[in-house]
Design an enzyme around this catalytic site. Structure first.
Site, PDB file in Angstrom:
ATOM      1  N   HIS A 107     -11.841   5.903  12.048  1.00 54.06           N
ATOM      2  CA  HIS A 107     -10.695   6.139  11.161  1.00 54.06           C
ATOM      3  C   HIS A 107     -11.282   6.577   9.824  1.00 54.06           C
ATOM      4  CE1 HIS A 107      -7.186   4.063   8.756  1.00 54.06           C
ATOM      5  NE2 HIS A 107      -7.191   5.375   8.623  1.00 54.06           N
ATOM      6  N   MET A 129      -0.161   4.062   9.294  1.00 51.17           N
ATOM      7  CA  MET A 129      -0.644   2.915   8.516  1.00 51.17           C
ATOM      8  C   MET A 129       0.531   1.988   8.207  1.00 51.17           C
ATOM      9  SD  MET A 129      -3.935   3.182   8.134  1.00 51.17           S
ATOM     10  CE  MET A 129      -4.045   1.692   7.141  1.00 51.17           C
ATOM     11  N   MET A 188     -11.192   7.537   6.272  1.00 49.87           N
ATOM     12  CA  MET A 188     -10.387   7.470   5.040  1.00 49.87           C
ATOM     13  C   MET A 188     -11.237   8.098   3.949  1.00 49.87           C
ATOM     14  SD  MET A 188      -8.971   3.623   5.611  1.00 49.87           S
ATOM     15  CE  MET A 188     -10.211   3.233   6.822  1.00 49.87           C
ATOM     16  N   ASP A 207     -13.676   1.704  10.442  1.00 48.76           N
ATOM     17  CA  ASP A 207     -13.035   2.164   9.209  1.00 48.76           C
ATOM     18  C   ASP A 207     -14.064   2.725   8.240  1.00 48.76           C
ATOM     19  OD1 ASP A 207     -10.217   1.473   9.475  1.00 48.76           O
ATOM     20  OD2 ASP A 207     -10.918  -0.597   9.605  1.00 48.76           O
TER      21      ASP A 207
HETATM   22  C1  DX5 Z   1      -7.340  -0.704   6.284  1.00 49.32           C
HETATM   23  C2  DX5 Z   1      -8.045  -0.385   7.568  1.00 49.32           C
HETATM   24  C3  DX5 Z   1      -7.691  -1.310   8.672  1.00 49.32           C
HETATM   25  C4  DX5 Z   1      -8.077  -2.752   8.452  1.00 49.32           C
HETATM   26  C5  DX5 Z   1      -7.073  -3.590   9.176  1.00 49.32           C
HETATM   27  O1  DX5 Z   1      -7.454   0.382   5.420  1.00 49.32           O
HETATM   28  O2  DX5 Z   1      -7.716   0.924   8.007  1.00 49.32           O
HETATM   29  O3  DX5 Z   1      -8.198  -0.849   9.909  1.00 49.32           O
HETATM   30  O4  DX5 Z   1      -9.356  -3.057   8.907  1.00 49.32           O
HETATM   31  O5  DX5 Z   1      -7.285  -4.914   8.851  1.00 49.32           O
HETATM   32  P1  DX5 Z   1      -6.162  -6.034   9.028  1.00 49.32           P
HETATM   33  O6  DX5 Z   1      -5.834  -6.091  10.490  1.00 49.32           O
HETATM   34  O7  DX5 Z   1      -6.820  -7.255   8.506  1.00 49.32           O
HETATM   35  O8  DX5 Z   1      -4.978  -5.605   8.210  1.00 49.32           O
HETATM   36 ZN    ZN Z   2      -8.297   1.534  10.125  1.00 53.63          ZN
END
Ligand code: DX5
Ligand code: ZN
Length: 215
Positions: free
Chosen positions: A64, A136, A66, A33
């Site tokens: 990923h 998401m 963001m 992330d």
């Molecule tokens: C949130 C991230 C996720 C996060 C998921 O913005 O994209 O990948 O790490 O974490 P959990 O499984 O704890 O919701």
């Molecule tokens: Zn993620």
């Protein structure tokens, strides 16, 4: 069977090697992330961490992004040997097809991600172009949030549209995945589930991964 992508965001950064080896051994994909504090209200990690993960990763890596201007990082991500890269539709908008094409040029699998407040239909023009869609199931930015149940409908709609067009695409879901919803997301049509806290917060992360898989 549901594939599991443990999210390194929830790993122990003081012992990251141990957690990466665990994903190599027991997981399907290493989920990375990257947050910029602008597209999402948090900053995570960047290439100083990804470069290190890449040195020991044997499982495929899934970045990923963001971040705003995700395209700035595609080349570097490809050089690191990352196989899957998703960017947010919210950051790309009318550049989405161009970004998918650029990822393909670099030899990467291209993913388009959307937050829960973006209509899932916005992804439909990219069916047949993107290799995967990241739906998401929490608002991107933080691990450990509660799963938004409306995400199941969004996944089912997307899965139905992919089927209707006779196309192929992986559906990835991300946020709040745990044993209480893993079977439901699988039934809705998810292929790959990201899991952060439910894996690394578990007493036995390896057992948590196989339970989530449903194996
Ligand atoms: C949130 C991230 C996720 C996060 C998921 O913005 O994209 O990948 O790490 O974490 P959990 O499984 O704890 O919701
Ligand atoms: Zn993620």
């Amino acid at each position: 069977m549901l594939q599991i992508a443990p999210s390194i965001l929830a790993a122990d950064f003081l012992r990251l090697e141990k957690d990466i080896q665990l994903v190599n051994r027991c997981g399907d994909v290493i989920h990375l992330d990257v947050m910029d504090g602008t597209l999402v209200p948090n900053i995570s990690f960047g290439f100083s961490v990804i470069d290190h993960v890449a040195r020991i990763a044997t499982a495929p890596m899934d970045a990923h992004l963001m971040v705003v201007h995700p395209e700035r990082w595609f080349e570097k991500i490809a050089k690191d040997g990352v196989q899957m890269c998703s960017f947010h539709y919210e950051a790309a908008r009318r550049n989405t097809s161009r970004f998918i094409a650029r990822l393909h040029e670099l030899g990467l699998k291209a993913g388009v991600a959307i937050n829960p407040d973006v209509p899932v239909e916005k992804l439909f023009p990219y069916i047949g172009k993107a290799d995967y869609f990241l739906v998401m199931s929490v608002f991107a930015g933080f691990g450990g949030q509660k799963f938004i149940y409306e995400s199941l409908d969004r996944v089912a709609k997307l899965r139905a549209e992919i089927g209707k067009r006779g196309a192929k695409a992986i559906i990835e879901i991300d946020g709040g995945i745990n044993l209480g919803n893993a079977r439901a997301v699988e039934e809705a049509g998810v292929d790959l589930a990201v899991a952060g806290s439910s894996v690394f917060g578990a007493e036995d992360p390896a057992a948590a991964i196989s339970a989530l898989r449903g194996a």
